[in-house]
Design a protein around this motif. Structure first.
Motif, PDB file in Angstrom:
ATOM      1  N   LYS A  38      -9.015  -6.153   0.917  1.00  0.00           N
ATOM      2  CA  LYS A  38      -9.471  -5.125   1.862  1.00  0.00           C
ATOM      3  C   LYS A  38      -8.900  -3.763   1.494  1.00  0.00           C
ATOM      4  O   LYS A  38      -9.614  -2.775   1.389  1.00  0.00           O
ATOM      5  N   LEU A  39      -7.566  -3.760   1.296  1.00  0.00           N
ATOM      6  CA  LEU A  39      -6.859  -2.523   0.994  1.00  0.00           C
ATOM      7  C   LEU A  39      -7.315  -1.965  -0.350  1.00  0.00           C
ATOM      8  O   LEU A  39      -7.401  -0.753  -0.557  1.00  0.00           O
ATOM      9  N   ARG A  40      -7.655  -2.852  -1.250  1.00  0.00           N
ATOM     10  CA  ARG A  40      -8.083  -2.470  -2.585  1.00  0.00           C
ATOM     11  C   ARG A  40      -9.292  -1.540  -2.512  1.00  0.00           C
ATOM     12  O   ARG A  40      -9.324  -0.495  -3.135  1.00  0.00           O
ATOM     13  N   GLU A  41     -10.267  -1.928  -1.694  1.00  0.00           N
ATOM     14  CA  GLU A  41     -11.470  -1.101  -1.573  1.00  0.00           C
ATOM     15  C   GLU A  41     -11.144   0.283  -1.047  1.00  0.00           C
ATOM     16  O   GLU A  41     -11.620   1.291  -1.559  1.00  0.00           O
ATOM     17  N   THR A  42     -10.291   0.337  -0.012  1.00  0.00           N
ATOM     18  CA  THR A  42      -9.904   1.628   0.554  1.00  0.00           C
ATOM     19  C   THR A  42      -9.213   2.491  -0.485  1.00  0.00           C
ATOM     20  O   THR A  42      -9.508   3.678  -0.630  1.00  0.00           O
ATOM     21  N   MET A  43      -8.283   1.866  -1.227  1.00  0.00           N
ATOM     22  CA  MET A  43      -7.500   2.639  -2.182  1.00  0.00           C
ATOM     23  C   MET A  43      -8.355   3.117  -3.353  1.00  0.00           C
ATOM     24  O   MET A  43      -8.106   4.176  -3.910  1.00  0.00           O
ATOM     25  N   GLN A  44      -9.376   2.329  -3.705  1.00  0.00           N
ATOM     26  CA  GLN A  44     -10.273   2.768  -4.782  1.00  0.00           C
ATOM     27  C   GLN A  44     -10.915   4.096  -4.402  1.00  0.00           C
ATOM     28  O   GLN A  44     -10.934   5.045  -5.194  1.00  0.00           O
ATOM     29  N   VAL A  45     -11.386   4.150  -3.161  1.00  0.00           N
ATOM     30  CA  VAL A  45     -12.018   5.377  -2.688  1.00  0.00           C
ATOM     31  C   VAL A  45     -10.995   6.510  -2.607  1.00  0.00           C
ATOM     32  O   VAL A  45     -11.237   7.627  -3.074  1.00  0.00           O
ATOM     33  N   GLU A  46      -9.803   6.205  -2.092  1.00  0.00           N
ATOM     34  CA  GLU A  46      -8.783   7.247  -1.960  1.00  0.00           C
ATOM     35  C   GLU A  46      -8.388   7.823  -3.305  1.00  0.00           C
ATOM     36  O   GLU A  46      -8.253   9.037  -3.467  1.00  0.00           O
TER      37      GLU A  46
ATOM     38  N   GLY B  96       0.827  -1.208   0.000  1.00  0.00           N
ATOM     39  CA  GLY B  96       0.000   0.000   0.000  1.00  0.00           C
ATOM     40  C   GLY B  96       0.862   1.258   0.000  1.00  0.00           C
ATOM     41  O   GLY B  96       0.580   2.221  -0.720  1.00  0.00           O
TER      42      GLY B  96
END
Lengths: 374, 289, 288
Positions: free
Chosen positions: A168-176, A138
């Motif tokens: 999990k991190l993928r979803e967060t990074m999509q939003v970011e 990340g």
């Protein structure tokens, strides 16, 4: 709206394969456009031709009105965030970020300030002196982002940006990333094979298939009105059923499927009576009618038996045997107490209601089956 | 400039120098040597008459045959000894040493002698095996024998020992690589299926390391067959190897055409062995799946 | 035919009966350990012997040891001819390594990045000098120099070593380039760097360890080279040639002394090259 990138009739062949086949596309200034497709569909090659890493056999790439088709990457005002990031392993985080501006000859003091600002933006100021090998995936992604953005490109290219991250991190990074895009107002061109990612993030999506563009549109357009069975199947889950046309009258086409009939809005299509057509029915557009519930007169009604149940957390997918070759999968919401109480058990006979306008009809019948509907 | 023109230009800039170098110092000498092997010797040097006399001489004179077969025999024994020294050691390192650090350390320790002057390693065996040497003086010192034993040095036994000592690391390296590549799960699977340690070794481990063993044999065999230093140091009277004969042709005998012909024969034997083992190794690799 | 029942019975019994236990170790492991120790001892015995006798006063290398001395070291380092030979060897090795790098790195790059006619042939050709006996390289180049009328000297030795050892640089650098992630070069171009800058700042630092490591190996090998030097040297001697001429006449502990020094230096060079090539030494620790 202004087109920042235009590609005209781009074709690129590699020994034995036509990677990109006569592709034309316009990318508007400030939008987040996604190229979506399975591996080998030509999306990455197209992106690499915009970046200057491959030169097309024929066709042109126009960047801000200037023909850059044959310019090497270091002469284009676009920057790329590479798959697996391609950070320089021998340089520290700050040197990685500084690289692009150092090459450009930025004054030392300004460079230091600029790098600090970037580190601040990606929230990694304490990692400035670390080597890439000491970062998590990340963190690496953010450094790659900062390294590309420090050059203030006109277009940011992102090649499978999430592929190295866990779910999990993928979803967060999509939003970011989406927030970052809104904040910067910069044009993003993203390549992915993940349809969810494309639907969540994009302003517009280009679906590619075997080197060609299958459809271009907003995520909602693509989802609700897929142009081909390929697009319908690739985006979201859908029932792709083969039905037989029995009547064409005005704006309605009547088809026969199993023991029932399905009426579909014609949308300008005129299949011959007696021919086979393909219907795309989205699972969430089908309602189960319980205890003699009613539905509008114009809606389709189908009767069937619940064959199997597949639990998905907030919803359950039910496979319905309607007396045809393939069963129809529908989505039943479990998010309310009523929904939970109303879940019909396997083996129960139920009636379905489907809005004719929500069904897409394709005159071509292809091999896309029902394998991944559940 | 088009992309392909640019690439061509870059390639020329990069490779022009090396191409000239390789052509001059590598290709040309081999070609000249090949040519000279058809010349004939004539005082003071040689005459460029194109004939097969040297090669015919090689086949007809039993002396060359004797030297050649001796070289191949010694090289074979060296390889065999090196194999029996290397396999237990590498097996121990790979399967019995648990700590990866210790394993690497042991491996490096096995390779180090390779980098310690080749000449000195051959020479120490002379000091060890000689009549006045360490082994004899040790045996006399502790009272096992009264007279020094002449049998140790200046014979083919001494050559085999010395060369096996020198070239063992070349056997260790490929075997180590082959052993390390074997997935532990295979051995566990074999044991899980009720096959004992020895069965597992002979049915699984050994067959899987055959490519490594072949590579090791090729290295040691070719190196030993081409050595001319050890034979001179520890070999004694009946130890002329083919490389020694070549050296003599270019030296005292001053028969360069003959020397060239012999070198060509050596070159083709070595290339033949390498090609052959390459082929076998590839078959072995295919079997690995 | 064995029945399932019989197989099961045998499986239960076999492990206990086949391996005697010796204090927690089974016999096969113990045998293997002893064998491995013996082989290692065999590999190191001659080296240790050489070192020990370099400090032994008796001019004949025989047991028992007499008294401890530095005499042979003094003698070796007072020997003009030996020192000249040592100097020559250092010159030859340094120049040969320079050639290896100047030729080897471009060759490796060309093999890695371009397709050209004769590429496979070149790959085979380049590694010939390390696969063939050194003697063949030696005599073929001797013939070449003789035919072209070049006088034998240290220069011809340097060219010979350069030819024989470039393969080491080529194979090591080529192997590293193959593992090298080309995308970081693309990233550099993407960030505005022209090809030459990318090469100096991105490519070179990432293959540096292969270059340094193979240079050290080439240096050590050149320093120790005989078969090629034997044929190509003129009046000047390198150290191995000097040692060779000395030990053919007889043995002297002076050689043991100089040998010990060479071994020491070689081991230091080798260990540093292993250390560098494995990349374990390249800034693994996080900087504060």
């Amino acid at each position: 709206m202004v087109n920042i990138v235009e590609i005209h009739n781009l074709t690129k062949t590699f020994p034995g394969v036509v990677a990109v086949d006569n592709v034309s596309l316009e990318i508007r200034e400030g939008e987040l456009m996604t190229m979506l497709g399975p591996s080998g569909c030509g999306k990455t090659t197209t992106l690499r031709m915009i970046g200057g890493f491959e030169f097309p056999d024929t066709g042109r790439v126009i960047l801000e009105g200037e023909d850059v088709t044959r310019l090497p990457p270091y002469k284009r005002r676009v920057n790329m965030m590479f798959q697996d990031f391609a950070l320089f392993p021998h340089l520290t985080v700050e040197k990685n970020i500084a690289y692009g501006m150092r090459v450009a000859g930025m004054a030392k003091a300004e460079l230091v300030r600029e790098v600090a600002r970037m580190l601040e933006m990606i929230e990694l100021p304490d990692k400035a002196k670390n080597l890439p090998s000491e970062l998590s995936n990340g963190q690496k992604q953010r450094v790659a982002l900062a390294r590309a953005l420090i050059r203030r490109p006109r277009v940011l290219l992102l090649d499978e940006p999430m592929s190295a991250l866990d779910a999990k991190l993928r979803e967060t990074m999509q939003v970011e990333l989406k927030h970052l895009h809104e904040k910067l107002g910069l044009t993003f061109v993203l390549v992915t094979h993940d349809q969810t990612e494309a639907l969540v993030m994009s302003d517009r999506v280009v679906v590619m298939d075997e080197g060609r563009i299958a459809q271009v549109g907003t995520p909602i357009e693509l989802y609700d009105n897929p142009a081909t069975p390929y697009v319908a199947n690739f985006l979201g889950t859908s029932n792709m059923v083969v039905a037989k046309v029995t009547e064409v009258s005005g704006e309605t086409i009547v088809t026969e499927y199993g023991s029932g009939t399905i009426r579909v809005a014609a949308q300008g299509k005129r299949p011959a009576v007696g021919s086979e057509v393909m219907l795309c029915i989205r699972p969430e557009k089908v309602r189960v009618l319980l205890n003699g519930q009613d539905s509008p007169e114009s809606f389709n009604r189908l009767d069937g038996v619940i064959a199997e149940q597949f639990f998905h957390g907030a919803s359950v997918h039910l496979a319905l045997d309607v007396g045809a070759a393939t069963s129809i999968v529908i989505q039943h919401q479990l998010d309310t107490a009523e929904g939970q109480a109303a879940l019909p058990p396997a083996g129960q006979r139920v009636s379905l209601s489907i809005d004719p306008a929500s069904i897409t009809l394709f005159e071509e019948v292809t091999a896309y089956g029902a394998e991944d509907r559940v | 400039m088009s992309q392909s023109r640019r690439r061509l230009f870059g390639f020329a800039a990069l490779f022009a120098g090396p191409a000239v170098w390789w052509g001059t110092v590598l290709l040309a000498p081999y070609a000249i040597m090949f040519m000279i092997s058809f010349y004939s010797k004539q005082f003071p040097f040689m005459i460029p008459d194109f004939q097969f006399g040297n090669y015919i001489h090689l086949v007809s004179d039993p002396q060359y045959y004797l030297v050649l077969s001796r070289s191949l025999k010694i090289a074979f024994f060296v390889s065999v000894v090196a194999f029996f020294l290397s396999y237990p050691l590498t097996y121990f390192m790979v399967f019995k040493v648990k700590s990866p650090r210790v394993r690497l350390l042991l491996y490096v320790a096995t390779i180090i002698p390779l980098w310690v002057s080749y000449l000195l390693r051959a020479y120490t065996w002379k000091t060890i095996l000689g009549t006045e040497g360490i082994l004899n003086s040790f045996l006399i010192w502790i009272g096992i024998v009264d007279e020094p034993i002449q049998l140790f040095l200046y014979n083919q036994f001494a050559m085999v020992i010395t060369m096996a000592y020198i070239f063992t690391p070349f056997m260790v390296m490929p075997i180590y690589a082959a052993l390390e590549k074997i997935p532990r799960s295979l051995l566990e699977a074999s044991k899980d299926l009720g096959i004992g340690k020895f069965g597992t070794f002979f049915r699984i481990t050994l067959p899987l390391t055959i490519p490594g063993i072949l590579a090791g044999f090729t290295f040691t065999f070719c190196l030993a067959a081409g050595d001319f230093i050890s034979p001179q140091l520890v070999g004694g009277p009946y130890s002329n190897m083919i490389a020694n004969v070549v050296a003599t042709q270019y030296g005292i005998a001053n028969d360069w055409p003959m020397g060239s012909a012999l070198s060509m024969v050596m070159l083709f034997i070595v290339l033949g062995i390498i090609t052959l083992s390459d082929k076998f190794e590839r078959i072995g690799r295919l079997n690995l799946g | 035919m064995t029945t399932y029942e019989e197989v099961r019975v045998r499986e239960r019994v076999e492990p206990r009966q086949m391996f005697l236990k010796l204090g927690g170790w089974d016999v096969s492991t113990a045998t293997l350990t002893v064998a491995a120790a013996c082989v290692l001892a065999f590999l190191y015995l001659p080296i240790v012997t050489l070192m020990v006798f370099s400090f032994n006063a008796n001019p004949i290398t025989r047991l028992p040891l007499t008294e401890w001395t530095f005499f042979w070291y003094e003698k070796a380092f007072g020997n003009e001819i030996l020192l000249t030979a040592l100097g020559n060897s250092l010159i030859v090795a340094s120049c040969a390594v320079t050639i290896c790098l100047c030729i080897g790195i471009p060759t490796a790059l060309a093999l890695d990045r371009y397709d050209f006619p004769g590429k496979t042939a070149l790959r085979r050709l380049v590694i010939l000098p390390i696969t063939l006996p050194g003697l063949i390289t030696g005599v073929s180049m001797l013939t070449f120099f003789k035919m072209t009328g070049v006088q034998l000297s240290l220069a011809t030795v340097i060219i010979g070593h350069g030819t024989a050892l470039t393969a080491i640089v080529v194979t090591n650098v080529f192997a590293r380039l193959q593992r090298f992630d080309r995308r970081i070069e693309e990233a550099s171009a993407d960030l505005g760097a022209k090809p030459l800058r990318t090469f100096w700042h991105i490519t070179l630092p990432n293959i540096r360890s292969a270059i340094i490591g193979s240079s050290l190996i080439a240096f050590t090998l050149s320093f120790d080279e005989i078969p090629v030097t034997y044929f190509l040297t003129g009046r000047d001697n390198t150290l191995p040639m000097y040692i060779w001429s000395t030990i053919r006449r007889g043995m002297t502990p002076e050689i043991n002394a100089i040998g010990t020094v060479i071994i020491g230096v070689s081991i230091v060079l080798l260990l540093s090259s292993v250390f560098i090539m494995s990349d374990s030494g390249v800034r693994k620790r996080p900087r504060k």
